[in-house]
Design a protein around this motif. Structure first.
Motif, PDB file in Angstrom:
ATOM      1  N   ASP A 234       0.836  -1.207   0.000  1.00 17.02           N
ATOM      2  CA  ASP A 234       0.000   0.000   0.000  1.00 17.02           C
ATOM      3  C   ASP A 234       0.868   1.252   0.000  1.00 17.02           C
ATOM      4  O   ASP A 234       0.517   2.260  -0.603  1.00 17.02           O
ATOM      5  N   VAL A 235       1.995   1.184   0.697  1.00 18.55           N
ATOM      6  CA  VAL A 235       2.914   2.317   0.815  1.00 18.55           C
ATOM      7  C   VAL A 235       4.317   1.831   0.474  1.00 18.55           C
ATOM      8  O   VAL A 235       4.799   0.848   1.043  1.00 18.55           O
ATOM      9  N   LEU A 236       4.962   2.509  -0.453  1.00 21.64           N
ATOM     10  CA  LEU A 236       6.327   2.204  -0.875  1.00 21.64           C
ATOM     11  C   LEU A 236       7.253   3.268  -0.300  1.00 21.64           C
ATOM     12  O   LEU A 236       7.049   4.462  -0.550  1.00 21.64           O
ATOM     13  N   VAL A 237       8.247   2.854   0.487  1.00 20.27           N
ATOM     14  CA  VAL A 237       9.197   3.775   1.118  1.00 20.27           C
ATOM     15  C   VAL A 237      10.575   3.485   0.542  1.00 20.27           C
ATOM     16  O   VAL A 237      11.144   2.417   0.776  1.00 20.27           O
ATOM     17  N   LEU A 238      11.112   4.445  -0.214  1.00 14.76           N
ATOM     18  CA  LEU A 238      12.374   4.262  -0.935  1.00 14.76           C
ATOM     19  C   LEU A 238      13.437   5.235  -0.440  1.00 14.76           C
ATOM     20  O   LEU A 238      13.236   6.461  -0.477  1.00 14.76           O
ATOM     21  N   GLY A 239      14.569   4.711   0.014  1.00 12.90           N
ATOM     22  CA  GLY A 239      15.729   5.537   0.304  1.00 12.90           C
ATOM     23  C   GLY A 239      16.572   5.662  -0.950  1.00 12.90           C
ATOM     24  O   GLY A 239      17.088   4.654  -1.452  1.00 12.90           O
ATOM     25  N   VAL A 240      16.722   6.900  -1.457  1.00 11.09           N
ATOM     26  CA  VAL A 240      17.284   7.099  -2.802  1.00 11.09           C
ATOM     27  C   VAL A 240      18.385   8.163  -2.773  1.00 11.09           C
ATOM     28  O   VAL A 240      18.125   9.351  -3.005  1.00 11.09           O
TER      29      VAL A 240
ATOM     30  N   VAL B 267       3.010  10.444  -5.153  1.00  6.55           N
ATOM     31  CA  VAL B 267       4.426  10.315  -4.818  1.00  6.55           C
ATOM     32  C   VAL B 267       4.875  11.560  -4.059  1.00  6.55           C
ATOM     33  O   VAL B 267       4.599  12.685  -4.482  1.00  6.55           O
ATOM     34  N   HIS B 268       5.582  11.348  -2.955  1.00  4.33           N
ATOM     35  CA  HIS B 268       6.066  12.450  -2.112  1.00  4.33           C
ATOM     36  C   HIS B 268       7.575  12.313  -1.926  1.00  4.33           C
ATOM     37  O   HIS B 268       8.072  11.219  -1.653  1.00  4.33           O
ATOM     38  N   THR B 269       8.278  13.439  -2.062  1.00  2.00           N
ATOM     39  CA  THR B 269       9.735  13.434  -1.941  1.00  2.00           C
ATOM     40  C   THR B 269      10.178  14.312  -0.777  1.00  2.00           C
ATOM     41  O   THR B 269       9.690  15.431  -0.614  1.00  2.00           O
ATOM     42  N   ILE B 270      11.104  13.804   0.026  1.00  3.80           N
ATOM     43  CA  ILE B 270      11.760  14.568   1.088  1.00  3.80           C
ATOM     44  C   ILE B 270      13.265  14.412   0.883  1.00  3.80           C
ATOM     45  O   ILE B 270      13.751  13.291   0.681  1.00  3.80           O
ATOM     46  N   ALA B 271      13.982  15.531   0.917  1.00  6.72           N
ATOM     47  CA  ALA B 271      15.410  15.498   0.591  1.00  6.72           C
ATOM     48  C   ALA B 271      16.258  16.134   1.682  1.00  6.72           C
ATOM     49  O   ALA B 271      15.858  17.122   2.311  1.00  6.72           O
TER      50      ALA B 271
ATOM     51  N   ILE C 174       9.136  14.305   7.622  1.00  5.41           N
ATOM     52  CA  ILE C 174       8.770  12.884   7.715  1.00  5.41           C
ATOM     53  C   ILE C 174       7.648  12.689   8.721  1.00  5.41           C
ATOM     54  O   ILE C 174       6.690  11.941   8.470  1.00  5.41           O
ATOM     55  N   ASP C 175       7.729  13.351   9.868  1.00  2.00           N
ATOM     56  CA  ASP C 175       6.656  13.225  10.863  1.00  2.00           C
ATOM     57  C   ASP C 175       5.314  13.612  10.260  1.00  2.00           C
ATOM     58  O   ASP C 175       4.304  12.918  10.446  1.00  2.00           O
ATOM     59  N   ALA C 176       5.299  14.727   9.520  1.00  2.00           N
ATOM     60  CA  ALA C 176       4.052  15.182   8.904  1.00  2.00           C
ATOM     61  C   ALA C 176       3.601  14.234   7.812  1.00  2.00           C
ATOM     62  O   ALA C 176       2.399  13.964   7.665  1.00  2.00           O
ATOM     63  N   LEU C 177       4.535  13.693   7.043  1.00  2.72           N
ATOM     64  CA  LEU C 177       4.174  12.793   5.947  1.00  2.72           C
ATOM     65  C   LEU C 177       3.652  11.454   6.476  1.00  2.72           C
ATOM     66  O   LEU C 177       2.728  10.878   5.898  1.00  2.72           O
ATOM     67  N   VAL C 178       4.226  10.963   7.565  1.00  2.00           N
ATOM     68  CA  VAL C 178       3.698   9.740   8.169  1.00  2.00           C
ATOM     69  C   VAL C 178       2.253   9.956   8.585  1.00  2.00           C
ATOM     70  O   VAL C 178       1.374   9.121   8.325  1.00  2.00           O
ATOM     71  N   ALA C 179       1.981  11.106   9.221  1.00  2.00           N
ATOM     72  CA  ALA C 179       0.617  11.386   9.672  1.00  2.00           C
ATOM     73  C   ALA C 179      -0.349  11.471   8.492  1.00  2.00           C
ATOM     74  O   ALA C 179      -1.449  10.901   8.532  1.00  2.00           O
ATOM     75  N   SER C 180       0.052  12.145   7.426  1.00  2.00           N
ATOM     76  CA  SER C 180      -0.849  12.275   6.278  1.00  2.00           C
ATOM     77  C   SER C 180      -1.026  10.947   5.555  1.00  2.00           C
ATOM     78  O   SER C 180      -2.102  10.654   5.024  1.00  2.00           O
ATOM     79  N   THR C 181       0.027  10.117   5.533  1.00  2.00           N
ATOM     80  CA  THR C 181      -0.073   8.824   4.871  1.00  2.00           C
ATOM     81  C   THR C 181      -0.956   7.876   5.677  1.00  2.00           C
ATOM     82  O   THR C 181      -1.719   7.081   5.110  1.00  2.00           O
ATOM     83  N   GLN C 182      -0.875   7.945   6.978  1.00  2.00           N
ATOM     84  CA  GLN C 182      -1.768   7.129   7.794  1.00  2.00           C
ATOM     85  C   GLN C 182      -3.213   7.593   7.656  1.00  2.00           C
ATOM     86  O   GLN C 182      -4.135   6.780   7.756  1.00  2.00           O
ATOM     87  N   ALA C 183      -3.421   8.869   7.390  1.00  2.00           N
ATOM     88  CA  ALA C 183      -4.776   9.355   7.117  1.00  2.00           C
ATOM     89  C   ALA C 183      -5.264   8.887   5.755  1.00  2.00           C
ATOM     90  O   ALA C 183      -6.460   8.670   5.545  1.00  2.00           O
ATOM     91  N   PHE C 184      -4.334   8.728   4.809  1.00  2.00           N
ATOM     92  CA  PHE C 184      -4.660   8.231   3.472  1.00  2.00           C
ATOM     93  C   PHE C 184      -5.010   6.740   3.497  1.00  2.00           C
ATOM     94  O   PHE C 184      -5.778   6.251   2.664  1.00  2.00           O
ATOM     95  N   ALA C 185      -4.481   6.026   4.472  1.00  2.00           N
ATOM     96  CA  ALA C 185      -4.581   4.567   4.495  1.00  2.00           C
ATOM     97  C   ALA C 185      -6.004   4.027   4.458  1.00  2.00           C
ATOM     98  O   ALA C 185      -6.255   3.040   3.761  1.00  2.00           O
ATOM     99  N   PRO C 186      -6.986   4.592   5.179  1.00  2.00           N
ATOM    100  CA  PRO C 186      -8.327   3.982   5.148  1.00  2.00           C
ATOM    101  C   PRO C 186      -8.920   3.851   3.747  1.00  2.00           C
ATOM    102  O   PRO C 186      -9.563   2.845   3.436  1.00  2.00           O
ATOM    103  N   ALA C 187      -8.699   4.850   2.884  1.00  4.11           N
ATOM    104  CA  ALA C 187      -9.221   4.761   1.511  1.00  4.11           C
ATOM    105  C   ALA C 187      -8.544   3.627   0.758  1.00  4.11           C
ATOM    106  O   ALA C 187      -9.188   2.865   0.023  1.00  4.11           O
ATOM    107  N   ALA C 188      -7.228   3.494   0.945  1.00  4.09           N
ATOM    108  CA  ALA C 188      -6.507   2.404   0.280  1.00  4.09           C
ATOM    109  C   ALA C 188      -6.991   1.057   0.779  1.00  4.09           C
ATOM    110  O   ALA C 188      -7.202   0.123  -0.005  1.00  4.09           O
ATOM    111  N   LEU C 189      -7.205   0.951   2.083  1.00  9.46           N
ATOM    112  CA  LEU C 189      -7.619  -0.321   2.660  1.00  9.46           C
ATOM    113  C   LEU C 189      -9.032  -0.695   2.246  1.00  9.46           C
ATOM    114  O   LEU C 189      -9.314  -1.861   1.966  1.00  9.46           O
TER     115      LEU C 189
END
Length: 236
Positions: A96-102, A187-191, A213-228
């Motif tokens: 559901d969520v892809l986390v890539l260190g790039v 897709v969200h990028t943090i550098a 990252i803290d804010a993105l985790v919170a927003s992604t967890q809010a996104f999760a119910p629709a994906a699920l």
């Protein structure tokens, strides 16, 4: 229902910056994202791949006819040739969520990550092709919402869109294009930047990235119910 995360690290540096000598900033960012996620959703499964430790086999001659042979007609040798690629595609499709260190290497992505990209862009699995259509290419990972998080580090600075070096950033923009091609457009990028300068500017960039990252985790967890809910409906 649990959220399924696919966590991929690609830095050649084995440790995390700030914790190990010569450690990786992307490993620190991806570790921070997963740790923050698990603090509030400890039951969510995380599949982890370290491409620096176990790099995918680059596309070779035998891979090409194997991938373009219909699955039912493949020989045992062709099936063996595609086994790793099949596993990479399966992990991606299930996530559901892809986390890539790039990390950015010479303006582009690490070669191990490019090998992963070549393994997951598969006709009939992640994209379709119909020459009778005005646009013959069709993304196939569109049946439900997925989100990708690209956590990157750059030796210099100014590589974001609109920056003075944006035109030579061939790392995260290329990944965005690949992911969109197969159907992942959220897709969200943090550098982290200024690694070559170090000092206060690097510390400030790292602190800003960790806060983002803290804010993105919170927003992604809010996104999760629709994906699920979509995944649950498809499975019913």
């Amino acid at each position: 229902m649990t959220v399924r995360l696919l966590h991929i690290d690609t830095s050649a540096r084995p440790g995390r910056a700030g914790e190990h000598p010569h450690g990786s900033y992307t490993r620190r960012l991806s570790h921070a994202f997963i740790t923050r996620w698990q603090a509030t959703r400890p039951g969510d499964p995380v599949v982890y791949r370290d491409l620096a430790v176990t790099p995918p086999v680059p596309v070779q001659h035998a891979w090409i006819p194997s991938a373009f042979t219909p699955e039912a007609q493949r020989t045992p040798a062709q099936q063996a040739t595609l086994a790793e690629s099949d596993a990479l595609v399966r992990e991606l499709r299930e996530a559901d969520v892809l986390v890539l260190g790039v990390p950015m290497y010479n303006f582009g992505m690490p070669s191990t990550l490019k090998a992963w990209v070549d393994g997951i862009v598969r006709i009939g699995l992640t994209f379709g092709f119909d020459p009778g259509r005005p646009d013959p290419y069709m993304p196939l990972l569109v049946e439900r919402p997925r989100r990708a998080v690209l956590l990157t580090s750059r030796g210099g600075h100014g590589f974001d869109a609109g920056g003075p070096l944006a035109a030579v950033n061939h790392a995260d923009p290329a990944l965005r294009d690949v992911l969109a091609f197969i159907g992942i457009t959220d897709v969200h990028t943090i550098a982290v930047e200024h690694e070559e300068e170090g000092g206060e500017v690097l510390a400030a960039s790292l602190a800003a990235a960790l806060g983002a990252i803290d804010a993105l985790v919170a927003s992604t967890q809010a996104f999760a119910p629709a994906a699920l809910s979509t995944r649950e409906a498809l499975a019913a």
